[in-house]
Design a protein around this motif. Structure first.
Motif, PDB file in Angstrom:
ATOM      1  N   UNK A 196       0.798  -1.171   0.148  1.00 21.09           N
ATOM      2  CA  UNK A 196       0.098   0.016   0.084  1.00 21.09           C
ATOM      3  C   UNK A 196       0.931   1.310  -0.087  1.00 21.09           C
ATOM      4  N   UNK A 197       1.801   1.248   0.638  1.00 18.14           N
ATOM      5  CA  UNK A 197       2.700   2.549   0.722  1.00 18.14           C
ATOM      6  C   UNK A 197       3.347   2.758  -0.406  1.00 18.14           C
ATOM      7  N   UNK A 198       3.929   1.748  -0.986  1.00 15.72           N
ATOM      8  CA  UNK A 198       4.400   1.765  -2.538  1.00 15.72           C
ATOM      9  C   UNK A 198       3.612   2.408  -3.461  1.00 15.72           C
ATOM     10  N   UNK A 199       2.451   1.608  -3.428  1.00 14.84           N
ATOM     11  CA  UNK A 199       1.369   2.153  -4.376  1.00 14.84           C
ATOM     12  C   UNK A 199       0.869   3.542  -3.923  1.00 14.84           C
ATOM     13  N   UNK A 200       0.851   3.907  -2.810  1.00 10.90           N
ATOM     14  CA  UNK A 200       0.238   5.149  -2.681  1.00 10.90           C
ATOM     15  C   UNK A 200       1.526   6.260  -3.316  1.00 10.90           C
ATOM     16  N   UNK A 201       2.733   5.958  -3.121  1.00  6.77           N
ATOM     17  CA  UNK A 201       3.697   6.804  -3.375  1.00  6.77           C
ATOM     18  C   UNK A 201       3.578   6.913  -4.952  1.00  6.77           C
ATOM     19  N   UNK A 202       3.424   5.895  -5.745  1.00  8.26           N
ATOM     20  CA  UNK A 202       2.975   6.007  -7.083  1.00  8.26           C
ATOM     21  C   UNK A 202       1.881   6.809  -7.582  1.00  8.26           C
ATOM     22  N   UNK A 203       0.887   6.657  -6.636  1.00 10.62           N
ATOM     23  CA  UNK A 203      -0.150   7.472  -6.873  1.00 10.62           C
ATOM     24  C   UNK A 203      -0.227   8.963  -7.064  1.00 10.62           C
ATOM     25  N   UNK A 204       0.645   9.244  -5.816  1.00 14.32           N
ATOM     26  CA  UNK A 204       1.006  10.672  -5.623  1.00 14.32           C
ATOM     27  C   UNK A 204       1.878  11.282  -6.800  1.00 14.32           C
ATOM     28  N   UNK A 205       2.732  10.388  -7.124  1.00 15.81           N
ATOM     29  CA  UNK A 205       3.497  10.774  -8.429  1.00 15.81           C
ATOM     30  C   UNK A 205       2.739  11.147  -9.718  1.00 15.81           C
ATOM     31  N   UNK A 206       1.722  10.206  -9.903  1.00 17.74           N
ATOM     32  CA  UNK A 206       0.815  10.119 -11.065  1.00 17.74           C
ATOM     33  C   UNK A 206      -0.010  11.482 -11.088  1.00 17.74           C
ATOM     34  N   UNK A 207      -0.543  11.956  -9.669  1.00 14.29           N
ATOM     35  CA  UNK A 207      -1.417  12.966  -9.738  1.00 14.29           C
ATOM     36  C   UNK A 207      -0.587  14.006  -9.915  1.00 14.29           C
ATOM     37  N   UNK A 216      10.307  -0.545  -9.670  1.00 12.76           N
ATOM     38  CA  UNK A 216       9.970  -0.632  -8.097  1.00 12.76           C
ATOM     39  C   UNK A 216       8.607  -1.125  -8.116  1.00 12.76           C
ATOM     40  N   UNK A 217       7.794  -0.822  -8.948  1.00 10.44           N
ATOM     41  CA  UNK A 217       6.237  -1.612  -8.542  1.00 10.44           C
ATOM     42  C   UNK A 217       6.441  -2.994  -8.961  1.00 10.44           C
ATOM     43  N   UNK A 239      -3.342  -0.990 -10.275  1.00 10.71           N
ATOM     44  CA  UNK A 239      -3.710   0.250 -10.591  1.00 10.71           C
ATOM     45  C   UNK A 239      -2.260   1.069 -11.054  1.00 10.71           C
ATOM     46  N   UNK A 240      -1.609   0.995  -9.912  1.00 11.63           N
ATOM     47  CA  UNK A 240      -0.137   1.982  -9.979  1.00 11.63           C
ATOM     48  C   UNK A 240       0.774   1.246 -11.201  1.00 11.63           C
ATOM     49  N   UNK A 241       0.677  -0.206 -11.291  1.00 13.70           N
ATOM     50  CA  UNK A 241       1.341  -0.979 -12.189  1.00 13.70           C
ATOM     51  C   UNK A 241       0.755  -0.775 -13.507  1.00 13.70           C
TER      52      UNK A 241
END
Length: 297
Positions: A196-207, A216-217, A239-241
Motif C-alpha cells: 500500500x505504501x509503494x502504491x500510494x507513493x506511485x499514486x501521488x507521483x501520477x497525480x 520498483x512496482x 492500478x499503479x502498475x
C-alpha cells in the motif's frame, strides 16, 4: 552499592546534569534531542564505558565468542588404597554465537519526528537520520538471523517515506522472507503495508504528472504476491502498475509490442478487485489508444 561504584555513579550523574544544563540529574528534566543524541553516540563509541558496565565492545555485529571454562568440579576424591590419583585437564573451550542488535536507539529519533506536524518536513528529517542506521541494517541483512527487529522494520518504512524505494525493498525482502511483524503501533500486516505504501507513493507521483519507476512496482508486486491483504490494497498496486506501464505512450510512441494491452490488463484486474479504485478512466483512454493503433484494412 560499593564506595568506588558510588563515586563513579555520582560522577556520571554530575556529567549528565552538565550535559543537559540542569542542577541535578536525579530529578525530572527535559532533554534536548541534540544533546541526548551526542550522549548516545558517545556511549556507543566508548568501549571504555562499556567495559565499566561489564560489557566488552566488539568490532563485528555477528560472530562467536570463545571462552576458557572448566568441564567439572575442581575438587574430587580418590581411594589411593586401590589406585593412584590421576590428574585431569578441566579446561574446556565454549563457543557461543552472538548478534549485536539495536534496541532503543530510534526512540529519540521518533520523538523528534512526533514533534513535527508537516509530512514533508518529517520526510526530510528521515532522510537526514537514515544514514546513521545504514551500518546496522547492513549488519542485520548480512547476518541473516531472521529475529524480530522493530528497528529494522521502522527503517524500512522510513526509507519509503524518504523516497528511497530500492533501499526499502531491500529490507522488505528480508522482512517478508523471515516473517517479521510490524511493531504494535501499526495495524496493517507487513505485506499489506509494503504494497500500500509503494502504491500510494506511485499514486501521488501520477497525480502531479511525475513518473514512477516501473521496476520498483514490479519488485513490490513480486515480493507481496503471496501476502494476504485487502482486495482494495491489491487493486491500488495493480492500478499503479497499469498506469506506470502506460505512462508516456501515445500514437507517436506506442511502446513495446503488447505493452498497451498489458497495461489494460493490469487496470482491468484493479477494477475487478475494487470497482471504485479509480482506474476506469485510465483503462478507457488506453483502449481508445489501442483502437487507434490497430491496423485498418
Amino acid at each position: 552499592m560499593r564506595n568506588d561504584t558510588r563515586r563513579l555513579y555520582t560522577a556520571y550523574l554530575a556529567q549528565l546534569a552538565a550535559l543537559h544544563g540542569v542542577d541535578s540529574a536525579t530529578e525530572k528534566f527535559t532533554a534536548e534531542p541534540s544533546v541526548a543524541q551526542k550522549l548516545e553516540t558517545r556511549i556507543q563509541e566508548s568501549s571504555a564505558f562499556l567495559q565499566r558496565i561489564n560489557m566488552v565492545g566488539v568490532r563485528e555485529q555477528a560472530g562467536e565468542k570463545i571462552g576458557l571454562g572448566i568441564s567439572g568440579p575442581v575438587a574430587s576424591t580418590t581411594d589411593t588404597a586401590t589406585k593412584d590419583r590421576q590428574t585431569r585437564d578441566l579446561t574446556v573451550l565454549d563457543n557461543l554465537g552472538y548478534l549485536c542488535t539495536q534496541t532503543n536507539f530510534d526512540n529519540q529519533d521518533r520523538l523528534r519526528l512526533s514533534n513535527i506536524q508537516s509530512t514533508e518536513n518529517k520526510a526530510a528529517l528521515k532522510r537526514e537520520l537514515l544514514p546513521a542506521y545504514a551500518p546496522y541494517v547492513e549488519g542485520v541483512l548480512s547476518a541473516g538471523q531472521g529475529a524480530q527487529d522493530d528497528v529494522l522494520v521502522t527503517v524500512m518504512l522510513w526509507r519509503i517515506d524518504a523516497g528511497d524505494y530500492p533501499g526499502a525493498l531491500e529490507v522488505a525482502a528480508y522482512v517478508l522472507k523471515h516473517g517479521l511483524a510490524m511493531p504494535d503501533r501499526f495495524e496493517r500486516t507487513t505485506g499489506c503495508l509494503i504494497a500500500e505504501e509503494i502504491a500510494e507513493a506511485a499514486r501521488k507521483a501520477h497525480k502531479v504528472g511525475e513518473p514512477f519507476d516501473l521496476d520498483i512496482l514490479h519488485r513490490t508486486a513480486e515480493l507481496t504476491a503471496e501476502q494476504d491483504m485487502p482486495d482494495e490494497v491489491r487493486a491500488k498496486l495493480c492500478m499503479a502498475l497499469g498506469r506506470a506501464t502506460l505512462a508516456g505512450l501515445d500514437q507517436a510512441n506506442p511502446g513495446k509490442p503488447g505493452q498497451i494491452a498489458a497495461g489494460i490488463d493490469l487496470l482491468t484486474r484493479a477494477i475487478e478487485l475494487h470497482d471504485h479504485c479509480g482506474a476506469k478512466t485510465d483503462k478507457k483512454a488506453a483502449e481508445v489508444l489501442l483502437k487507434k493503433l490497430a491496423p485498418t484494412g
